[in-house]
Design a protein around this motif. Structure first.
Motif, mmCIF file in Angstrom:
data_model
loop_
_atom_site.group_PDB
_atom_site.id
_atom_site.type_symbol
_atom_site.label_atom_id
_atom_site.label_comp_id
_atom_site.label_asym_id
_atom_site.label_seq_id
_atom_site.Cartn_x
_atom_site.Cartn_y
_atom_site.Cartn_z
ATOM 1 N N LEU A 1 -26.338 -1.417 166.328
ATOM 2 C CA LEU A 1 -26.505 -1.350 167.522
ATOM 3 C C LEU A 1 -25.274 0.071 167.907
ATOM 4 C CD1 LEU A 1 -26.802 -2.651 170.221
ATOM 5 C CD2 LEU A 1 -25.574 -4.078 169.748
ATOM 6 N N ALA A 2 -24.298 0.078 167.078
ATOM 7 C CA ALA A 2 -23.359 1.294 167.466
ATOM 8 C C ALA A 2 -24.613 2.612 167.355
ATOM 9 C CB ALA A 2 -22.346 0.886 166.073
ATOM 10 N N VAL A 3 -24.835 2.960 166.319
ATOM 11 C CA VAL A 3 -25.578 4.466 166.436
ATOM 12 C C VAL A 3 -26.270 3.920 167.553
ATOM 13 C CG1 VAL A 3 -27.469 4.968 165.274
ATOM 14 C CG2 VAL A 3 -25.072 4.120 163.834
ATOM 15 N N THR A 4 -27.540 3.572 167.486
ATOM 16 C CA THR A 4 -28.292 3.587 168.829
ATOM 17 C C THR A 4 -27.395 3.753 170.459
ATOM 18 O OG1 THR A 4 -29.683 1.731 168.316
ATOM 19 C CG2 THR A 4 -29.521 2.362 170.868
ATOM 20 N N GLU B 1 -16.533 -10.751 173.119
ATOM 21 C CA GLU B 1 -16.810 -9.267 173.568
ATOM 22 C C GLU B 1 -18.237 -8.912 174.503
ATOM 23 O OE1 GLU B 1 -20.939 -7.231 170.359
ATOM 24 O OE2 GLU B 1 -19.784 -8.976 169.939
ATOM 25 N N PRO B 2 -19.250 -9.810 174.907
ATOM 26 C CA PRO B 2 -19.802 -9.561 176.753
ATOM 27 C C PRO B 2 -19.085 -9.410 177.623
ATOM 28 C CG PRO B 2 -20.208 -11.616 175.863
ATOM 29 C CD PRO B 2 -19.568 -10.660 174.214
ATOM 30 N N VAL C 1 -23.728 -11.191 169.464
ATOM 31 C CA VAL C 1 -22.942 -12.359 169.841
ATOM 32 C C VAL C 1 -23.140 -13.190 168.675
ATOM 33 C CG1 VAL C 1 -21.396 -13.579 171.941
ATOM 34 C CG2 VAL C 1 -21.699 -10.651 171.720
ATOM 35 N N ALA C 2 -24.828 -13.654 169.331
ATOM 36 C CA ALA C 2 -25.364 -15.211 168.362
ATOM 37 C C ALA C 2 -25.426 -14.392 167.719
ATOM 38 C CB ALA C 2 -26.690 -14.820 169.248
ATOM 39 N N LEU C 3 -25.918 -13.895 166.473
ATOM 40 C CA LEU C 3 -25.372 -12.956 165.126
ATOM 41 C C LEU C 3 -23.924 -13.165 164.571
ATOM 42 C CD1 LEU C 3 -26.980 -12.543 162.364
ATOM 43 C CD2 LEU C 3 -26.921 -10.695 163.246
ATOM 44 N N ALA C 4 -23.445 -12.697 165.120
ATOM 45 C CA ALA C 4 -21.961 -12.417 164.569
ATOM 46 C C ALA C 4 -21.062 -14.695 165.188
ATOM 47 C CB ALA C 4 -20.832 -11.988 166.075
ATOM 48 N N MET C 5 -21.653 -15.128 165.520
ATOM 49 C CA MET C 5 -21.189 -16.492 166.184
ATOM 50 C C MET C 5 -21.785 -17.135 164.324
ATOM 51 S SD MET C 5 -21.113 -17.047 170.045
ATOM 52 C CE MET C 5 -20.283 -18.925 169.973
ATOM 53 N N VAL C 6 -22.914 -17.111 165.045
ATOM 54 C CA VAL C 6 -23.234 -18.383 163.052
ATOM 55 C C VAL C 6 -22.870 -16.879 162.288
ATOM 56 C CG1 VAL C 6 -26.025 -18.221 162.115
ATOM 57 C CG2 VAL C 6 -25.628 -17.961 164.339
ATOM 58 N N THR C 7 -22.828 -16.177 161.586
ATOM 59 C CA THR C 7 -22.174 -16.429 160.770
ATOM 60 C C THR C 7 -21.202 -16.588 160.310
ATOM 61 O OG1 THR C 7 -23.666 -13.176 160.903
ATOM 62 C CG2 THR C 7 -21.525 -13.557 159.555
ATOM 63 N N LEU D 1 -28.715 -3.626 178.637
ATOM 64 C CA LEU D 1 -27.456 -3.251 177.956
ATOM 65 C C LEU D 1 -27.056 -4.464 177.228
ATOM 66 C CD1 LEU D 1 -24.744 -0.013 178.946
ATOM 67 C CD2 LEU D 1 -26.612 -1.075 176.597
ATOM 68 N N MET D 2 -27.288 -5.192 178.019
ATOM 69 C CA MET D 2 -26.682 -6.836 177.789
ATOM 70 C C MET D 2 -27.536 -8.014 176.629
ATOM 71 S SD MET D 2 -23.304 -6.271 178.670
ATOM 72 C CE MET D 2 -22.962 -7.490 178.457
ATOM 73 N N VAL D 3 -28.687 -7.041 176.686
ATOM 74 C CA VAL D 3 -29.677 -7.996 176.226
ATOM 75 C C VAL D 3 -29.491 -8.475 174.191
ATOM 76 C CG1 VAL D 3 -32.045 -8.667 175.533
ATOM 77 C CG2 VAL D 3 -30.971 -8.170 177.489
ATOM 78 N N PRO D 4 -29.242 -6.551 173.899
ATOM 79 C CA PRO D 4 -28.742 -6.359 172.366
ATOM 80 C C PRO D 4 -27.668 -6.374 172.195
ATOM 81 C CG PRO D 4 -29.097 -3.852 173.832
ATOM 82 C CD PRO D 4 -30.246 -4.958 174.338
ATOM 83 N N VAL D 5 -26.718 -6.586 172.730
ATOM 84 C CA VAL D 5 -25.347 -6.732 172.970
ATOM 85 C C VAL D 5 -24.781 -8.611 172.875
ATOM 86 C CG1 VAL D 5 -23.074 -7.220 173.859
ATOM 87 C CG2 VAL D 5 -24.474 -4.838 173.688
ATOM 88 N N ALA D 6 -25.952 -9.320 173.219
ATOM 89 C CA ALA D 6 -25.475 -10.782 173.634
ATOM 90 C C ALA D 6 -26.747 -11.049 171.917
ATOM 91 C CB ALA D 6 -26.778 -11.734 174.573
#
Length: 141
Positions: free
Chosen positions: A79-82, A16-17, A44-50, A36-41
């Motif tokens: 994130l998408a809406v922002t 993703e990043p 990604v971290a939350l997606a990997m834990v999930t 931009l990459m800070v919220p994306v990272a």
């Protein structure tokens, strides 16, 4: 086989990043791209834990990670809406809108894809058909 599956989902999340970064660093200045990459990272971290907890649930080792699924859904939507709002009303021109559009698309795609791991009866969600009412309705005597 489980190790292969687990690492496959982790590498999918790590792509993703890469997808967003290639677009971001090629079109906008470096400071904005890093910002931009800070919220994306974080996404990604939350997606990997999930994904990890959902795979454990699939194997029967943990309970279903409902809180993590809700958190990933909320972070994905925020994130998408922002990104969508900033692309329409934020500073910058066509290049910024292009980058934010890729953030919008990639975040939704990866977030929903990772959330699908923790959903019970995925096949029924896809195959479920809504019954249409009969027309004309039957008379009740």
């Amino acid at each position: 086989m489980e190790t292969y599956t687990r690492w496959s989902f982790h590498f999918i999340a790590l792509s993703e990043p890469t997808v967003i970064g290639v677009t971001a660093f090629g079109h906008v200045e470096a400071r904005f791209a890093l910002l931009l990459m800070v919220p994306v990272a974080a996404h990604v971290a939350l997606a990997m834990v999930t994904a990890s907890r959902a795979l454990d649930w699939t194997c029967g080792r943990r309970p279903q990670p409902l809180r993590l699924l809700w958190a990933l859904g909320a972070v994905t939507a925020a994130l998408a809406v922002t990104a969508l709002v900033l692309s329409r009303h934020g500073p910058g021109g066509e290049d910024t809108a292009t980058v934010l559009g890729s953030v919008f698309g990639a975040t939704l795609s990866y977030g929903v894809g990772m959330m699908a791991l923790g959903v019970k009866d995925r096949r029924n969600v896809v195959r479920r058909r809504h019954r249409r009412p009969r027309w004309p309705p039957r008379r009740v005597v």
